[in-house]
Write a protein that holds these residues in place. Structure first.
Motif, short mmCIF file in Angstrom:
data_model
loop_
_atom_site.label_atom_id
_atom_site.label_comp_id
_atom_site.label_asym_id
_atom_site.label_seq_id
_atom_site.Cartn_x
_atom_site.Cartn_y
_atom_site.Cartn_z
N GLN A 21 0.80 -1.22 0.00
CA GLN A 21 0.00 0.00 0.00
C GLN A 21 0.84 1.28 0.00
OE1 GLN A 21 -2.49 -1.82 3.35
NE2 GLN A 21 -3.99 -0.61 2.26
N HIS A 122 1.55 -9.28 5.07
CA HIS A 122 0.37 -8.44 4.90
C HIS A 122 -0.16 -8.62 3.47
CE1 HIS A 122 -1.71 -4.71 6.76
NE2 HIS A 122 -2.38 -4.99 5.65
N GLU A 168 -4.51 -10.03 9.58
CA GLU A 168 -5.91 -10.24 9.21
C GLU A 168 -6.11 -11.49 8.35
OE1 GLU A 168 -7.70 -6.74 7.59
OE2 GLU A 168 -7.56 -5.67 9.47
N GLU A 377 -4.12 -1.62 14.21
CA GLU A 377 -4.79 -0.72 13.26
C GLU A 377 -6.06 -0.17 13.85
OE1 GLU A 377 -5.56 -2.25 9.27
OE2 GLU A 377 -3.63 -3.29 9.28
N SER A 430 -5.77 2.12 -0.71
CA SER A 430 -6.74 1.25 -0.05
C SER A 430 -7.06 0.14 -1.06
CB SER A 430 -7.99 2.08 0.29
OG SER A 430 -9.01 1.25 0.72
N TRP A 431 -6.62 -1.07 -0.76
CA TRP A 431 -6.59 -2.20 -1.71
C TRP A 431 -7.62 -2.11 -2.85
CZ3 TRP A 431 -2.56 -5.44 -0.66
CH2 TRP A 431 -2.04 -5.38 0.63
N LYS A 437 -9.92 7.03 -0.77
CA LYS A 437 -10.27 6.72 0.63
C LYS A 437 -8.99 6.87 1.44
CE LYS A 437 -12.66 3.27 3.45
NZ LYS A 437 -12.98 1.84 3.64
N TYR A 439 -6.58 7.65 4.90
CA TYR A 439 -6.51 7.35 6.33
C TYR A 439 -5.41 8.12 7.07
CZ TYR A 439 -9.49 3.11 6.02
OH TYR A 439 -10.52 2.22 5.87
C1 BG6 Z 1 -7.34 -3.57 7.08
C2 BG6 Z 1 -6.03 -3.84 6.41
O1 BG6 Z 1 -8.24 -4.51 6.58
O2 BG6 Z 1 -7.97 -2.38 6.90
C3 BG6 Z 1 -5.41 -2.64 5.75
O3 BG6 Z 1 -5.12 -4.50 7.23
C4 BG6 Z 1 -6.50 -1.82 5.09
O4 BG6 Z 1 -4.41 -3.06 4.87
C5 BG6 Z 1 -7.40 -1.30 6.19
O5 BG6 Z 1 -6.08 -0.80 4.26
C6 BG6 Z 1 -8.50 -0.39 5.73
O6 BG6 Z 1 -9.31 -1.04 4.80
P1 BG6 Z 1 -9.74 -0.35 3.47
O7 BG6 Z 1 -10.50 -1.37 2.73
O8 BG6 Z 1 -10.57 0.83 3.84
O9 BG6 Z 1 -8.46 0.06 2.81
#
Ligand code: BG6
Length: 476
Positions: A21, A122, A168, A377, A430-431, A437, A439
């Motif tokens: 990421q 990860h 996760e 997280e 964000s995958w 999005k 953070y």
């Molecule tokens: C967790 C992961 O699921 O949530 C992170 O460990 C991920 O890698 C994070 O980015 C937030 O999820 P998303 O889908 O909003 O990016």
């Protein structure tokens, strides 16, 4: 109100990221391909076909990023190591340049007294292992994952004190083998539970190797805990919520800690003909590889109601675009479904905002498993606007503030919390939801269409957390 117990003076105020990421440099310096490098090439798999080829270019800008962490006063930084940067084929020859990168990153962090917290896995499995034996579906991965982890222990355990084994597992397994939205994009429950069992064994094997190697420090998995509440006190909804708790939480954490699956859930899977193959020796391995702490990734809670046998399944559409209210109902037919909670606000991606849920997770982990918790997280994914070089992310400050208070309440309840890593330090990919999005405490100026100059800007939340750390939580 009870008087809140203060944060301990060694409390690790941190922040987190993951290799795919942030790093970019997807094919540089001898790195092999990961399943994510491969998956994102197929059009339509991610929001606007975004990918991590460049990500936020942390591979080349890590010194600038670590300097920002130091300016903020971070006590810990959690990052993951890209398996295929260390072992381009997943096993065999080591890529020295990969080791060099993480050595330099760790040294740079320590220069500023920032503790490195290392995630071993990860989600970016080497594509070579997926091709050779279907990755997590083969028991061969247990040996390969352990060999890879040992390389990291040998190289970095002189400086790393906290290790996260699998990030996760519940998410990468469910997305990879049930929803089909992550690689290897399979939708098959039988295969999912087999792969999940093998991941449990690999996790235990790595923890066992860590102990047997006599390395200093502590190790545990990071679990994505989404606590659930029954929608009301109707008996059917109570049972549905029991199903959800077993299905979504105990099914993983009981195995990590006790080396066994919850009885009721296992019986359900047996009846459905989808229970994993558990060999007699598996239980020994699971019991030998139990964690020192539980890593907790917490974002939201869910609310549960009963779901008939012909009810909704997990095939419903998820909201990857940030269009509020587009998430469809989902659940397991005959077991439970997720419904709206009238008491909670939601983000633009339909995630509930529930600091109390974090306190619930901390208390449950502490009472059920008697382990300290490292929050690996927690954070708010939202749109941010860059205006005159500033980002006024008050919603993020409110989110983090209320969640920090919930941690302090849990500490007061008696929970041992080692530290708090927000997700994330800089903005990152964000995958499935692209770059919109966000953070981070640090805004990175890029979007799905253009990398622009990838310039970093400190958001208002950067300064807010700086004060929290400086006062050791007293400013909350
Ligand atoms: C967790 C992961 O699921 O949530 C992170 O460990 C991920 O890698 C994070 O980015 C937030 O999820 P998303 O889908 O909003 O990016």
């Amino acid at each position: 109100h009870q008087k809140l117990v203060p944060f301990s003076k060694n409390f690790l105020w941190g922040s987190a990221s993951a290799a795919y990421q942030v790093e970019g440099a997807w094919n540089e310096d001898g790195k092999g391909l990961s399943v994510w490098d491969n998956f994102v090439q197929k059009p339509g798999t991610t929001f606007k076909n975004s990918n991590g080829n460049v990500a936020v270019d942390h591979y080349h800008r890590f010194k600038e990023d670590v300097a920002l962490m130091a300016e903020q006063g971070l006590k810990a930084y959690r990052f993951s190591i890209s398996w295929s940067r260390i072992l381009p084929n997943g096993k065999g020859t080591i890529n020295q340049k990969g080791l060099d990168f993480y050595n330099e990153l760790i040294d740079e962090l320590l220069k500023y007294d920032i503790e490195p917290i290392v995630t071993i896995y990860h989600w970016d499995l080497p594509q070579a292992l997926q091709d050779e034996y279907n990755g997590w579906e083969s028991r061969e991965i247990i040996e390969d994952f352990t060999a890879y982890a040992k390389i990291l222990f040998d190289a970095f355990s002189d400086r790393v004190r906290h290790w996260v084994s699998l990030n996760e597992q519940n998410v990468f397994i469910m997305h990879g083998y049930m929803l089909g939205s992550h690689p290897p994009a399979v939708q098959n429950l039988k295969r999912m539970y087999e792969a999940n069992h093998i991941a449990n064994l690999a996790n235990a094997s790595v923890i066992k190797a860590f102990r047997e190697g006599g390395y200093p420090g502590k190790i545990g998995p990071s679990f994505a805990y989404t606590p659930s509440y029954p929608v009301d006190c109707h008996p059917e909804n109570i049972i549905a919520n029991e199903n959800m708790a077993d299905y979504s939480a105990h099914f993983w954490m009981d195995v990590y800690v006790y080396g066994r699956y919850p009885k009721v859930m296992l019986t359900t899977l047996e009846k459905m003909g989808i229970a994993p193959t558990i060999l007699p020796t598996d239980t020994d391995l699971l019991k030998q590889g139990t964690p020192d702490f539980m890593g907790l990734n917490y974002y939201q809670s869910v609310t549960i109601a009963s779901n008939p046998l012909d009810g909704v399944s997990f095939s419903g559409k998820a909201n990857y675009s940030g269009e509020k209210g587009t998430t469809q109902e989902a659940g397991m037919p005959g077991l439970f479904k997720m419904v709206s909670n009238p008491y909670l606000e939601k983000t633009n991606w339909d995630w509930t905002i529930d600091p109390n849920g974090l306190r619930v997770c901390l208390r449950r982990i502490s009472s059920r498993y008697n382990l300290p918790v490292l929050i690996t997280e927690n954070g708010l994914g939202e749109f941010d606007t860059l205006e005159d070089g500033k980002i006024h992310d008050n919603e993020r400050i409110n989110y983090l503030h209320s969640h920090c208070l919930a941690i302090q309440e849990a500490i007061t309840d008696g929970v041992e919390v080692i530290g708090y890593c927000t997700w994330s330090f800089t903005d990152l990919l964000s995958w499935l939801n692209g770059y919109q999005k966000r953070y981070g405490f640090v805004y990175v100026d890029r979007d799905e269409n253009s990398e622009k100059e990838l310039k970093r800007y400190k958001k208002d939340s950067f300064y807010w957390y700086q004060q929290v750390i400086k006062s050791n939580g007293q400013s909350l």
